[in-house]
Structure formats: structure tokens, C-alpha cells
Design a protein around this motif. Structure first.
Motif, short mmCIF file in Angstrom:
data_model
loop_
_atom_site.label_atom_id
_atom_site.label_comp_id
_atom_site.label_asym_id
_atom_site.label_seq_id
_atom_site.Cartn_x
_atom_site.Cartn_y
_atom_site.Cartn_z
N LYS A 98 0.82 -1.21 0.00
CA LYS A 98 0.00 0.00 0.00
C LYS A 98 0.86 1.26 0.00
O LYS A 98 0.42 2.31 -0.46
N ASP A 99 2.09 1.15 0.52
CA ASP A 99 2.95 2.35 0.60
C ASP A 99 3.21 2.95 -0.78
O ASP A 99 3.45 4.15 -0.90
N ARG A 100 3.17 2.11 -1.81
CA ARG A 100 3.35 2.64 -3.17
C ARG A 100 2.24 3.63 -3.49
O ARG A 100 2.50 4.76 -3.95
N GLY A 101 1.00 3.20 -3.27
CA GLY A 101 -0.14 4.07 -3.58
C GLY A 101 -0.21 5.26 -2.65
O GLY A 101 -0.53 6.38 -3.07
N THR A 102 0.12 5.02 -1.39
CA THR A 102 0.03 6.11 -0.41
C THR A 102 1.04 7.21 -0.70
O THR A 102 0.72 8.40 -0.58
N TYR A 131 0.85 6.63 8.69
CA TYR A 131 2.28 6.91 8.89
C TYR A 131 2.83 7.90 7.86
O TYR A 131 3.66 8.76 8.19
N TYR A 132 2.39 7.79 6.62
CA TYR A 132 2.85 8.76 5.63
C TYR A 132 2.33 10.15 6.00
O TYR A 132 3.04 11.15 5.87
N ALA A 133 1.07 10.22 6.47
CA ALA A 133 0.51 11.52 6.86
C ALA A 133 1.29 12.09 8.04
O ALA A 133 1.75 13.23 7.99
N SER A 134 1.49 11.28 9.07
CA SER A 134 2.17 11.83 10.26
C SER A 134 3.59 12.27 9.92
O SER A 134 4.07 13.29 10.42
N SER A 135 4.25 11.54 9.02
CA SER A 135 5.63 11.92 8.67
C SER A 135 5.67 13.28 7.96
O SER A 135 6.71 13.93 7.94
N ALA A 136 4.53 13.68 7.37
CA ALA A 136 4.51 14.94 6.61
C ALA A 136 3.75 16.04 7.36
O ALA A 136 3.45 17.09 6.78
N ILE A 156 -2.02 1.84 13.83
CA ILE A 156 -2.60 3.11 13.33
C ILE A 156 -2.63 4.13 14.47
O ILE A 156 -2.21 5.28 14.31
N LYS A 157 -3.10 3.68 15.64
CA LYS A 157 -3.18 4.61 16.78
C LYS A 157 -1.81 5.14 17.17
O LYS A 157 -1.65 6.31 17.50
N ALA A 158 -0.80 4.28 17.12
CA ALA A 158 0.55 4.68 17.53
C ALA A 158 1.12 5.80 16.66
O ALA A 158 2.01 6.55 17.09
N SER A 159 0.61 5.94 15.44
CA SER A 159 1.11 7.00 14.55
C SER A 159 0.57 8.37 14.94
O SER A 159 1.02 9.38 14.42
N GLY A 160 -0.42 8.36 15.84
CA GLY A 160 -1.05 9.62 16.22
C GLY A 160 -2.33 9.89 15.44
O GLY A 160 -3.02 10.87 15.69
N ALA A 161 -2.66 9.00 14.52
CA ALA A 161 -3.89 9.19 13.74
C ALA A 161 -5.11 8.91 14.62
O ALA A 161 -5.03 8.14 15.58
#
Ligand SMILES: Cc1ncc(COP(=O)(O)O)c(C=O)c1O
Ligand SMILES: [Zn+2]
Length: 364
Positions: A98-102, A131-136, A156-161
Motif C-alpha cells: 500500500k505504501d506505493r499508492g500512499t 504513517y505517511y501523513a504523520s511523517s509529513a 494506526i493509533k501509535a502513529s497519532g492518527a
């Protein structure tokens, strides 16, 4: 790159800035390129960065959000008497293809400067977007079915989402779309998002490059919403149209017995059995179902169904061979065995199978 966002059903061009997730006719959107006159030099690609962004001529975004996705290993094995290439996509940054699409979708979100994203997912896409969102520095709200594996929800929760647990996969989608209408967060649901497939298609580019700009005879692919299968097809087709490879492989879809809309649409019957272990394969109404069926037919492919018994059987096979993948990916080993047994694949055929999700996320 020159591209257009279009509705494939009524051929209308859609402005990117509006960020609609579907056309007013109800169809998902797609990205089209003008491949005429586009020159892609394999020698130059070879010198570029070691990530999916090396195929930048065929990606409709600048690299704005990235965690180092793509360029996963392709390993050769002789399992099931095939010339089998396993594409280790579970080694992507958040443990799935999924990281490709994300990466492509979130880069687009960053380009348009949205402050937050909304996604609905049975697990892996939710982890990836979170994770991609939180990194940005982009906020994320992820709608998941409450019976998603607890390890995935915890990640998911651990990312802060923010996580919203729903009664079913379908309810997660409905609630996510409604929430997006009411808030200034943008809906990036991967079942619909056209940029997501622009990311998943890079797996085809990598397979071709890793095989020396050749394509295998067939690809065996787990299918829920079809972003991977359609991405593989789009990627191989673009390379074919550019004259970089000689053929598009036969696409063999793998579905779980308890949720097999592609199988039902192809063969007009419902399979029996339970496949609850394949938690990533439970999209009852894929928005791109017609496109998936058309693609399988066009490539002379087929659909194979597996159940929990098959998954149990091939879990120990996969682990003993050294592949720590999740049950949704184990379906591929079961399907490969069935395909050889039933004569769908011939011994010695060159087959690629993406291993899509890491088994480390499901450890209790
Ligand atoms: C590990 C894994 N493999 C395959 C799939 C199927 O992908 P698609 O929805 O693109 O068909 C999923 C979907 O969630 C998944 O999590
Ligand atoms: Zn339309």
C-alpha cells in the motif's frame, strides 16, 4: 509528465484541484498519459534513486511525501515446479504494498496543501496512510472495521492518527465519505483514489526492470478492491505501449471464499467456504469491479478462490521457506499450488507473485 484525470465511463476530463473522489456519473477516475513521443531510457533509470520515484515520467506527482517506498527485492524460487519470482513488497516502509499508492496520493495531498486526510481501510492501507501523513505533518482520521486485527489498529493509533472503529468494512466507507463532506479533511480512500493506482503500478515497472526489461508469463495477485491487480496491469500496459516490454502477463486473481465478488462476476456462482483469516480480502463491492473483470478477461487470466483451510496449510509452508507474511498474502501460495494442480499454470512457466503484507503486524 503530461497526464489527464478522466472519467473512463463518460470520457470527461476532471480538474485535479476539485479533488472529487468519483465522477458525478458514479465512476471512479483514472489517470491517462500521452505516451506518444515519451522516451524512457532504461539506462538513465538505472542511475536514478533507489525508490519507485525512479519512474518519474509515469508518476503524476512530485515526490513530496516519501518514506523510501518501492525497489523491493524480487527473489527467484522453484516452488510448485514453477520459475517463480516472489516480489517482497511486505518489506515496504509500513509493511505492505500500500505504501506505493500512499506515497503518490499523499504527495498529491501535500501539493494541494490539504491539512488532513480521511481513509477507510481493513488495516494495511490505514496503517500506510496514517504513517505517511504523520511523517509529513498531515492529520489523519482512519475508519476501520472493529474486527480488523488488533495489531493493525494499534499501529494506526501509535502513529497519532485518529481511529474510528465501525461495525463493518462497508460502514467504515460510508462514515468516512460522510465525514469528509462535513470537514476540511480530504477523502483519500484507496478503493476510489486514482493516484493510488499510479503508485501501485510501479510494482510492474520494478518487476520488468529486475527481469532485465522483460515480463513474466503470469502474475498471481490477491484481490480485494483491485488496486494491486489494476496497478500491475496499467504498469505493464504502459511499458508495452512504450515498447519497453514484449507482453502483458496473464493476471490470475486470488480471492477469499467468503468474499469473492470478482469470482462471482466472472463465473456467475458463489464459492463455498470461509476465508476470515484473509482480513485484507473483504471488499464486497469493489468500485472498479467491471474494470477488474475486463482486465482478467483481456489478459486471458482467471480467478482462484482459497479458504481458511488453504491458508492454514500454506502458512507453515511460507514460514518454513522464510517468508514472514500475513494470511492475506499466504493466499497466494495456496493459489499457486491450486493453479499448478488444476493445469492453470504449467510447470516451468515464469510467474511473479507479489507478497503484499508483513506477518509482523499480526503477532498478538
Ligand atoms: C496484504 C494485502 N494484500 C492484498 C490486498 C488486496 O489489495 P487490493 O485492495 O488492492 O485488491 C490487501 C488489501 O487490503 C492487503 O492488505
Ligand atoms: Zn463519468
Amino acid at each position: 509528465m503530461t497526464y489527464r484525470l478522466v472519467c473512463p465511463k463518460c470520457r470527461k476530463e476532471i480538474s485535479e484541484e476539485n479533488w472529487v473522489y468519483k465522477h458525478s456519473c458514479g465512476s471512479p477516475l483514472t489517470v491517462e498519459y500521452d505516451l506518444n513521443g515519451l522516451k524512457i531510457d532504461p539506462g538513465e533509470i538505472k542511475r536514478r534513486e533507489w525508490s519507485l520515484w525512479r519512474y518519474k515520467e509515469l508518476i503524476p506527482a512530485e515526490k513530496l511525501v516519501s518514506l523510501g517506498e518501492g525497489c523491493t527485492p524480487l527473489v527467484e524460487r522453484d516452488f510448485f515446479a514453477l520459475k517463480l519470482y516472489l516480489k517482497l513488497d511486505y518489506l515496504n516502509p509500513t509493511g505492505s504494498f500500500k505504501d506505493r499508492g500512499t506515497a503518490v496520493t499523499l504527495s498529491k495531498v501535500a501539493e494541494f496543501k490539504f491539512s488532513g486526510v480521511i481513509e477507510d481501510s481493513s488495516g494495511n492501507a490505514g496503517i500506510s496512510v496514517a504513517y505517511y501523513a504523520s511523517s509529513a505533518g498531515i492529520k489523519a482520521k482512519i475508519f476501520v472495521p472493529k474486527d480488523a486485527p488488533s495489531g493493525k489498529i494499534a499501529f494506526i493509533k501509535a502513529s497519532g492518527a485518529e481511529v474510528v472503529e465501525c461495525n463493518s468494512r462497508e460502514e467504515a466507507h460510508e462514515k468516512a465519505v460522510k465525514e469528509a463532506e462535513l470537514s476540511d479533511y480530504v477523502y483519500v480512500g484507496h478503493l476510489w483514489n486514482p493516484y493510488f493506482i499510479e503508485g501501485t503500478k510501479t510494482i510492474a515497472f520494478e518487476i520488468a526492470e529486475q527481469l532485465g526489461w522483460r515480463t513474466p508469463d503470469a502474475a498471481v495477485v490477491p484481490v480485494a478492491s483491485g488496486t494491486l491487480l489494476l496497478g500491475l496491469y496499467k504498469g505493464f500496459k504502459e511499458l508495452y505501449e512504450l515498447g519497453l516490454v514484449e507482453k502483458v502477463p496473464r493476471l490470475i486473481a486470488v480471492q477469499g471464499a467468503s468474499c469473492a465478488p470478482v469470482y462471482e462476476a466472472l463465473y456467475g456462482k458463489k464459492p463455498s467456504g470461509c476465508s476470515s483469516l484473509a482480513d485484507g480480502l473483504r471488499v464486497k463491492n469493489p468500485p472498479r469491479l467491471n474494470e477488474i473483470v475486463r482486465t482478467i478477461k483481456e489478459t486471458q487470466g482467471c480467478c482462484i478462490v482459497v479458504d481458511n483451510y488453504d491458508i492454514h496449510l500454506y502458512s507453515s509452508f511460507a514460514y518454513k521457506k522464510g517468508f514472514i507474511v500475513e494470511p492475506t498474502s499466504i493466499t497466494v501460495f495456496a493459489a499457486l499450488a491450486k493453479a499448478v494442480e488444476e493445469g492453470i499454470l504449467d510447470k516451468g512457466e515464469e510467474v511473479v507473485a507479489p507478497l503484499t503484507g508483513s506477518g509482523l503486524k499480526i503477532v498478538e
